[in-house]
Structure formats: structure tokens, C-alpha cells
Design a protein around this motif. Structure first.
Motif, PDB file in Angstrom:
ATOM      1  N   ILE A 380      13.022  15.202  69.011  1.00 18.50           N
ATOM      2  CA  ILE A 380      14.348  14.773  69.518  1.00 18.50           C
ATOM      3  C   ILE A 380      14.074  15.351  70.964  1.00 18.50           C
ATOM      4  O   ILE A 380      13.811  16.379  71.140  1.00 18.50           O
ATOM      5  CB  ILE A 380      15.464  15.738  68.695  1.00 18.50           C
ATOM      6  N   LEU A 543      20.172  14.656  62.035  1.00 19.35           N
ATOM      7  CA  LEU A 543      19.436  14.253  63.271  1.00 19.35           C
ATOM      8  C   LEU A 543      18.039  14.664  62.831  1.00 19.35           C
ATOM      9  O   LEU A 543      16.936  13.948  63.126  1.00 19.35           O
ATOM     10  CB  LEU A 543      20.058  15.105  64.517  1.00 19.35           C
ATOM     11  N   ILE A 553      14.334   9.958  69.151  1.00 12.51           N
ATOM     12  CA  ILE A 553      15.740  10.382  69.461  1.00 12.51           C
ATOM     13  C   ILE A 553      16.050  10.976  70.856  1.00 12.51           C
ATOM     14  O   ILE A 553      15.307  11.822  71.185  1.00 12.51           O
ATOM     15  CB  ILE A 553      16.152  11.372  68.564  1.00 12.51           C
TER      16      ILE A 553
END
Lengths: 616, 287
Positions: A380, A543, A553
């Protein structure tokens, strides 16, 4: 009783009702109805064709088209001129009028769609005014002001159409066939794409759709039935003259569309029936008809946006859901699919995203200047910074919503810099928006399914014919949608109107939509904004699950404790420049970041009004 | 030269109508389809004052401005204010509705027959640069030039114009910066209504009072705006004059059924080649 009504309303094969009605209507002439009634039914069929065409371009694609009456005229003149030359077969006239309608549609649509919404509306309005001068300019064929008379006794594929009953049969057949085509077209990927377009062109292109070709096809295809209607109109009234194709009729057709419900299939029949049978046709009211039509447009446009069929549909939906609640309360074994988040076997193969030297100015303001940025699969990557730092600009540049003045964007080693937003979506760039864009007309399942549009074509022909390929694709899309919804536990809300959901659920749904197509990189623009703590926990779980599934991401977020808690890599922007990159721990300790953004107390996000406006 | 003066006079009429459209486009980003009907109403005010009440025609200026302004205000209140999304297709549908209501009311009262209105100015014709033109035509030309110039100066030099430009660019930001965007939108509708209503006195002698005037005027104004460029008042004037000149020349050399066709063709070509017109604001294209 309630359970019977509920089961009936939930059936997916309710299309059998209109189809059955259609067959009964076709048989009306055989039942010996009188000519006057049949003539009204012919007119209703003709208007149904026109209005249903308008519903496609206006109701579903959001293009205000005011020229259906002009296309009607082109169709009628085609029939009239052919008949003057001794060709009275309706099938030939219809074939030719389809070509004429398509050509007129293309000639007006290509320039008309260059400028925003009102250009096409005005060009098509203009087209109606052109009918009298066109008829005069080509008087030898059109008969000028007097027109073409005596269109009688046509044939249809060689079969004589010599009674009102026969003409009604042909008219109703055409109208019914078009409604079937129209229904199959809008209940498909193509229809889904049109509804995205109507909500916002940006949304359609972010899901891989070419806005230009969608708008053009919806407009041109929507013109075709009006051409057919013109042929029928010519033989129903037995003459063709410019005086039939007035601006007043244009407005009446638009009013019929909105009153019946522009974004509906069968609303066209309701609207047309009101137009033909309604009180406005009485002589006493003719004087006031303009006022009434106009008032309808204002009222329906501002208050009852869904028209009559929408009111009915909302009513039955509400009834069905009320019954559903009542039934599930009394019969706990009949549970709908569980509402808690399930962990599914999920893989989303991400690719590396690399941005080099990206620059973009808006006027004097350098929104981003020489920015390098990268994100890796299975991680992420957070992008933080004060308002106006250029985060969303960078995101838009990656997604192709804006073009860069300089620099490149690479996805998995492929340079996507010169691609349009739609092409990039198809190349694997998925995104959400700062303000969720959830089309008002879509159910939760449809929103999720629209995410699958980035893979595969729209295949409108296959949808119209309901070919096996269409059914296979539909099953696949439904599976994709349900899998994605299952991850966030929205499976129990499949049929609910998505735009009515609370903000945090809509944000989650946007994430689901972006994920459904399994893009190579996911761009999330402030997904946690306005969410309460419970929803943020849900978002965090989602997520992390996506990250573990291998997705790349990119996350823009202002909630610092949330973003620093979840991110693997963090990039910090200030006034269009990248000022720091590193792990969350490094960023927390970075003095420049503390000074610019975090402030001396680590958790308080300082907002500096640098005034970047919409291009934050 | 006479034909050129005729074209310029006609073009001035289109330029005035184009300004009414541009007012809401340039300040609020809304294409108000009903704007041409304000001129139609103004023309009927002139007819009523002269033909039915036997009052001095000059009274049609304040009366037209008041009635037109009121109708402009009503258009905004009824057809635009309730809309959630004011930028997409929705305002076009509702302002078409408003336009038809205005037309319908006039039709219900006075029917379809055109009525004559005599000009306040003498009917003598003047000779300028070797071409003849009527005093009314000259007044129309002067009005169009003054109106477009004034609107251009206001739009580009004053606070009001700045607020409008800020608003078409980014309505939310404009609102945050303390601009009363609601009042700005309403103001642009009222102003369009007043100007349209007041201009009736000049236009009535040329067109006569007929209920369908607005529907014809809207396409000419649109053609003028497209050629000149949306958002630009200089564009309104230049576009209007070009359309007027094309009209009189095709009428003279090809016949009366061709002007609309040629103007339509010009419109399509301009849209294909240069959608922003001659002086258009590139951003308005996105509105």
C-alpha cells in the motif's frame, strides 16, 4: 398471500407480462375493433417508436435530443418519395429510412457531440426547423408546401396492407420489436455503460468506456426507430407535408418521454398513450397544450425525475422489500446470504506503477512539478500532503483524466502516458473518486458489475439477440460482482438502490467497483473521508486483504493515523513537489514533513489553505 | 452596400439574443433555452402598449424590462433552482419546458396571427457608405454594439464579471471564497430577462409580434454563439453579424428556402473544426 406476492415481485422472468400483452395487442384487429380505435392505436405505436428511441439517447445516455420529429419527417418523406416512384412496399421504405436516419444521425451527431450537452439539443432542434426549407428546396420530389398525397395501400414484404387492421398489425409489430431490442440493449453491459455515462462521463471513461462512441451510438441508434415511425406515419395519414412536423410535436414527444419515464423501456408506451388518448387532444384544450407540455417538462425535470413508470417501479420495489423484511422476520431459516464480511480466496495480480518527472500547470499554478513516484504490487503506497499539494492532480494524471505537460507514466513496464483515460482503465488502472460517483439508477449489484466493464467489450448486438455469448458474459459479470461484494459483506443488499446507501457504504462500494475488474493498480482518492470508526475498520480490513491478494494500491488520505498505520510506503507532497518518501516510521520522524504537514504534534493534520480549488 | 446594412441589422438582432444566452452561460455555466422568449415577451409588451393600450411606445422599455426581468426570475426559481445538478443535461430540459410555457401563454392569449408594431423612429431611410438603411435598423445596430461592448467590459474588468468567471470555472471554490453564487445565478437570469424585454421595443417593428419568434430566434442565437464562441461577448457580436450577413446573402442569391440550410451547414462545420468558435473560452466547452 404475502409470500406469494413477494415471490411474484422477485421473479426475474417478469418480462413475460409485457410480452404477453404485446401478443394480445397484436391480435386486436382480429377481434373486430372499429377503424377509429385502430387508428388511435396506430398513432400510439408510431409515437412509441419515437419516444422509445428518445428514451435510449436521452433517458439512458443523458443526451437531450430535440430532433426526433425531424427524423420522423425524413422517414415519412422517404416513404412518400418512394411511393411517388411506384415503390409502396413498407419493408423497402423502412430499410431505406433506417439508412437515412443513420446518416442524419451521424451528420448531426459528430459535430453536435463536440460541444457540451446543449449543442446536440440545439442542433437537433434546428433540424426540425429545417424540414420546411428542405421540402421547398427539393420541391420536385417533396411537393413543397402542399406535400405528397395519396399514399395508400402499401404492401409489407409483398403482402397487401389494405385495411386499418393490417396497418395497425405492422405498426404494433415494429413498435413491439423495437421495445424488445431496446430492452435487451439497456439490460446489458451496453446499458450499464450508458448509465455510467449519464451519471458522469469521467466515470464512464474511468471504467474503460469511450465516451465519444457511447454518446454517438446512443444518439444514432435512438434515431433509427423514428425513421421507421416516419414510414408508418406517412401511410397512416396518407400524406406527407412539412406542416405535420412541427416544434409543437417535438415538445409533445419530449413531454411524453419524461412523463412516461425517460429512463425506462415501457414508459414510452405509457407516454405515447397519454399523448394520443389524453385530454390535450380535445379541441377545447388544444389552445393550452403548449403550456401543459412545458409545465410537465419543468415539473418532471425538477421533481419527479423518474416519470410515471419510475413511480410504479419504486412502489413495487418498496413493497417487495417490505414483504422481504416481514418474511425474514417470521421465518428465520429463510435467511438471505450472510451479512458479515467473508474472507474469499482473492488474487489481484498487481503491477509496478512508475511516474517519472511528471509536471502539470493550470494557468500560472504549477499543480505538480517534476514529480517522481512509484508503487509496487502487494504494497500500500500512501500519498499525503496538505490540500493543494497536488495529490489528486497526480492521481488524475496517472488515471489519464488530465494530461501531463511533461513526464511519463508506466504500468508494468508499459508506457501509458499517451493513452486516454478509457484506454488506461483497460490497460489496468482502476480508481475511486473523492466524491463517490454512484449512478442514481443503479442497484448495488449493478454498481459492482459495472466494474467488470474494463474487461471485454460491450457487444450490443449479442445483447440484443441474447446470444449464448451474452448469457455467459452476464453470468461471469454477476460472479465477479458478487465475489467483490462478498469481500465487504454487501451481498444482502444486492437489489437495493446504491445511491440511497450511507456515505461510508457508498465509498466502500466504489472500492468494490474499482476492484471488480482486477486492475493492475488501484488508485483510491480519500476513501476514508467522512467515515466513522467502524467503517474505517472495515475499510482497513478490505485494503489489507487487497494488498495480501497482491494488488498495487495507491492511497490518498488525510486521516493520518489511519494512513500511517496501514501504508507500507509513504510519499509526501507539498505545493506540487515530492518532499519526502519512506516508511511510515521514517515519515513520522522527517523534519520537513513535520514542518510542512504533520505539525509538531504527530497526529493533527494541519490544513493550509493554499487554494488549489478543484485541482487539489 | 444596402444588403450589407440589412445583414448587419439582422445580425445585430441575433447578437442581442446571443447576449441573453451568453449572460447565463458566462456567469452561471447554464444554457437557458428560454432566453429568446424574453425578447418575444418584450415584443408583445410593445404590441400591447402601442396596439391595445394606445400608449406611447417608449413606455415599452421600462415595462418590457420589468416584465422580462420578472419572467427571467421566474425561470430561474421554477426551472433551475430546484435542480441538484445544474451543469449537465437537466437544466436544458427544464428551461425548454419554461420556454414552451412562456410561448404557450402568449399563444393562448393572442393566438398565432402576427401583429404589426410601428417604430418610434421615423421611417425615413438614411444613406451611409452608399447603402440605405432605416433608422430602426441603425438603432438596432447601435444597441447591439453598445450592449456587447458593455457586457464585455463588465465581464472582463469588473468585480461582477470576475465573480462570474470564478463561478463558471469552479463553483464550489467560488462559493467558499465568499461569492454569493445563488444571487449571481439569479442575477444573470433577471438581467437576461430585463434586457430581452426592453429590447422588444426595437425588435418589434422588424419582426412583428408573433408567438413563435422565440423558437426561431433561439437557433439563430445559438448559431451566432457557436460561430462567435460560447462565453465571449465579442463573439456574440461578431457571430451574430456573420450569421446575419450569411442569411441575407443566401436569401438574395439562392432563394428564401436556403438561408437556414446554409447557416445549419456553417454551424456543423464550425463545430467540427473549431468547437470553441472564434473567441470562445476553452473551459466553457466542458460545462
Amino acid at each position: 398471500m404475502t409470500s406469494f406476492v413477494y415471490k411474484f415481485l422477485s421473479r426475474k422472468d417478469l418480462w413475460i407480462l409485457p410480452l404477453g400483452l404485446f401478443v394480445i395487442v397484436l391480435l386486436l384487429p382480429a377481434l373486430g375493433y372499429e377503424a377509429g380505435f385502430l387508428r388511435q392505436m396506430i398513432l400510439i405505436s408510431i409515437y412509441t417508436l419515437i419516444v422509445a428511441g428518445l428514451n435510449l439517447s436521452f433517458g439512458f445516455a443523458g443526451e437531450v435530443v430535440l430532433g426526433q420529429v425531424a427524423i420522423l419527417a425524413f422517414g415519412a418523406y422517404t416513404a412518400g418519395i418512394l411511393s411517388n416512384h411506384g415503390v409502396v412496399d413498407l419493408s423497402i421504405a423502412m430499410g431505406l429510412s433506417l439508412v437515412v436516419a443513420a446518416v442524419v444521425g451521424l451528420v448531426t451527431g459528430l459535430p453536435g457531440l463536440r460541444l457540451s450537452h446543449m449543442a446536440l439539443g440545439l442542433i437537433t432542434f434546428f433540424l426540425v426547423l429545417l424540414i420546411p426549407p428542405l421540402a421547398l428546396a427539393w420541391e420536385s420530389e417533396t411537393g413543397g408546401y402542399t406535400g405528397i398525397f395519396g399514399l395508400l395501400d402499401p404492401t409489407f414484404f409483398g403482402i397487401p396492407i389494405d385495411t386499418d387492421g393490417a396497418l395497425f398489425f405492422v405498426s404494433a409489430l415494429c413498435a413491439g420489436l423495437w421495445l424488445i431490442i431496446f430492452r435487451n440493449l439497456v439490460l446489458s453491459r451496453y446499458g450499464l455503460a450508458l448509465r455510467l455515462l449519464k451519471e458522469n462521463p469521467l466515470l464512464a471513461s474511468s471504467l474503460g468506456q469511450s465516451v465519444r462512441s457511447l454518446r454517438l451510438t446512443a444518439y444514432v441508434v435512438g434515431s433509427l426507430p423514428a425513421g421507421i415511425a416516419g414510414v408508418l406515419f406517412a401511410y397512416a395519414t396518407a400524406y406527407v407535408a412539412p406542416t405535420s412536423f412541427t416544434l409543437q410535436l417535438t415538445i409533445a414527444v419530449l413531454a411524453a418521454s419524461v412523463v412516461g419515464g425517460a429512463q425506462s423501456v415501457y414508459g414510452a408506451v405509457v407516454g405515447s398513450a397519454l399523448l394520443v388518448l389524453g385530454p390535450l387532444n380535445a379541441d377545447a384544450f388544444e389552445k393550452y397544450s403548449l403550456i401543459v407540455y412545458g409545465a410537465f417538462l419543468v415539473l418532471v425535470g425538477t421533481v419527479f425525475a423518474t416519470g410515471l413508470t419510475g413511480v410504479v417501479r419504486n412502489g413495487t420495489d418498496r413493497l417487495r422489500r417490505a414483504l422481504e423484511r416481514q418474511l425474514s422476520a417470521s421465518d428465520p431459516t429463510d435467511e438471505v446470504v450472510g451479512s458479515s464480511a467473508e474472507t474469499l480466496d482473492l488474487t489481484i495480480p498487481g503491477e509496478a506503477l512508475t511516474v517519472r518527472g511528471a509536471s502539470r500547470s493550470f494557468g500560472e499554478v504549477k499543480a505538480i512539478a517534476d514529480v517522481d513516484f512509484s508503487a509496487q504490487p502487494g504494497r500500500i503506497t500512501a500519498l499525503i500532503g496538505a490540500n493543494g499539494a497536488g495529490k489528486t492532480t497526480l492521481l488524475n494524471a496517472i488515471a489519464g483524466a488530465i494530461t501531463l505537460d511533461g513526464g511519463t507514466v508506466e504500468l508494468g513496464g508499459v508506457d501509458v502516458s499517451s493513452m486516454s483515460a478509457a484506454q488506461r482503465a483497460r490497460a489496468g488502472v482502476g480508481r475511486t473518486f473523492q466524491t463517490p460517483m454512484i449512478p442514481a439508477s443503479m442497484s448495488v449489484e449493478e454498481v459492482a458489475a459495472s466494474g467488470a466493464l474494463i474487461n471485454g467489450g460491450l457487444k450490443p448486438l449479442s445483447a440484443i439477440l441474447r446470444l449464448p455469448a451474452f448469457r455467459r458474459q452476464r453470468r461471469e459479470d454477476a460472479t465477479v460482482a458478487r465475489d467483490a461484494l462478498g469481500v465487504v459483506g454487501l451481498l444482502d443488499k444486492l437489489d437495493e438502490p446504491a445511491s440511497k446507501l450511507p456515505l461510508s457504504t457508498r465509498r466502500l462500494l466504489e472500492v468494490v467497483r474499482a476492484v471488480a475488474g482486477k486492475p493492475k493498480v488501484l488508485l483510491f482518492d480519500e476513501p476514508a473521508a467522512g467515515m466513522d470508526d467502524d467503517a474505517i475498520d472495515e475499510l482497513r480490513a478490505l485494503l489489507l486483504q487487497l494488498r495480501d491478494a497482491g494488488a498495487t494500491i495507491v492511497l490518498i488520505e488525510h486521516n493520518i493515523s489511519f494512513v500511517l498505520g496501514i501504508a507500507d510506503d509513504v510519499h509526501v507532497m507539498e505545493l506540487g513537489r515530492m518532499i519526502a518518501s519512506g516508511t511510515p516510521a521514517e515519515i513520522r520522524a522527517d523534519e520537513k514533513v513535520i514542518a510542512s504537514y504533520l505539525g509538531s504534534r504527530p497526529v493533527a493534520p494541519a490544513v493550509t489553505p493554499t487554494g488549489g480549488g478543484q485541482h487539489e | 452596400m444596402t444588403i450589407i446594412w440589412t445583414g448587419i441589422a439582422l445580425g445585430s438582432l441575433y447578437a442581442i439574443a446571443a447576449v441573453l444566452y451568453n449572460l447565463t452561460v458566462a456567469t452561471a455555466g447554464i444554457f437557458n433555452f428560454a432566453a429568446a422568449q424574453y425578447v418575444m415577451v418584450g415584443v408583445f409588451v410593445a404590441f400591447v402598449i402601442q396596439g391595445e393600450l394606445d400608449l406611447p411606445l417608449i413606455l415599452a422599455v421600462p415595462a418590457g424590462a420589468a416584465i422580462g426581468g420578472l419572467i427571467g426570475w421566474l425561470t430561474e426559481v421554477a426551472a433551475v433552482r430546484p435542480l441538484e445538478d445544474k451543469t449537465g443535461w437537466a437544466p436544458l430540459v427544464t428551461t425548454v419546458g419554461a420556454s414552451v410555457v412562456i410561448e404557450g401563454v402568449i399563444y393562448a392569449i393572442w393566438g398565432a396571427d402576427p401583429r404589426n408594431v410601428d417604430s418610434i423612429l421615423p421611417s425615413d431611410s438614411l444613406t451611409i457608405f452608399g447603402g440605405r438603411l432605416q433608422a430602426t435598423d441603425l438603432a438596432l445596430i447601435v444597441t447591439a454594439v453598445v450592449l456587447c461592448t458593455a457586457a464585455h467590459v463588465v465581464h472582463s474588468r469588473t468585480r461582477w464579471g470576475l465573480m462570474g468567471r470564478a463561478m463558471t470555472n469552479a463553483p464550489d471554490t467560488a462559493a467558499i471564497r465568499g461569492i454569493n453564487t445563488k444571487r449571481l445565478v439569479t442575477g444573470s437570469f433577471v438581467l437576461a430577462g430585463s434586457l430581452g424585454g426592453a429590447s422588444g421595443v426595437l425588435i418589434a417593428p422588424k419582426t412583428g409580434a408573433v408567438f413563435s419568434l422565440g423558437a426561431t430566434l433561439v437557433v439563430f442565437a445559438f448559431a451566432a454563439l457557436t460561430v462567435g464562441g460560447f462565453g465571449s461577448y465579442v463573439g456574440c457580436l461578431v457571430g451574430g453579424l456573420i450569421v446575419g450577413l450569411i442569411q441575407v446573402h443566401t436569401e438574395r442569391y439562392l432563394g428564401s428556402s436556403y438561408p437556414l440550410l446554409i447557416i445549419f451547414g456553417t454551424l456543423l462545420v464550425v463545430l467540427l473544426i473549431r468547437p470553441t468558435g472564434l473567441f470562445g473560452d476553452r473551459r466553457i466547452r466542458l460545462v
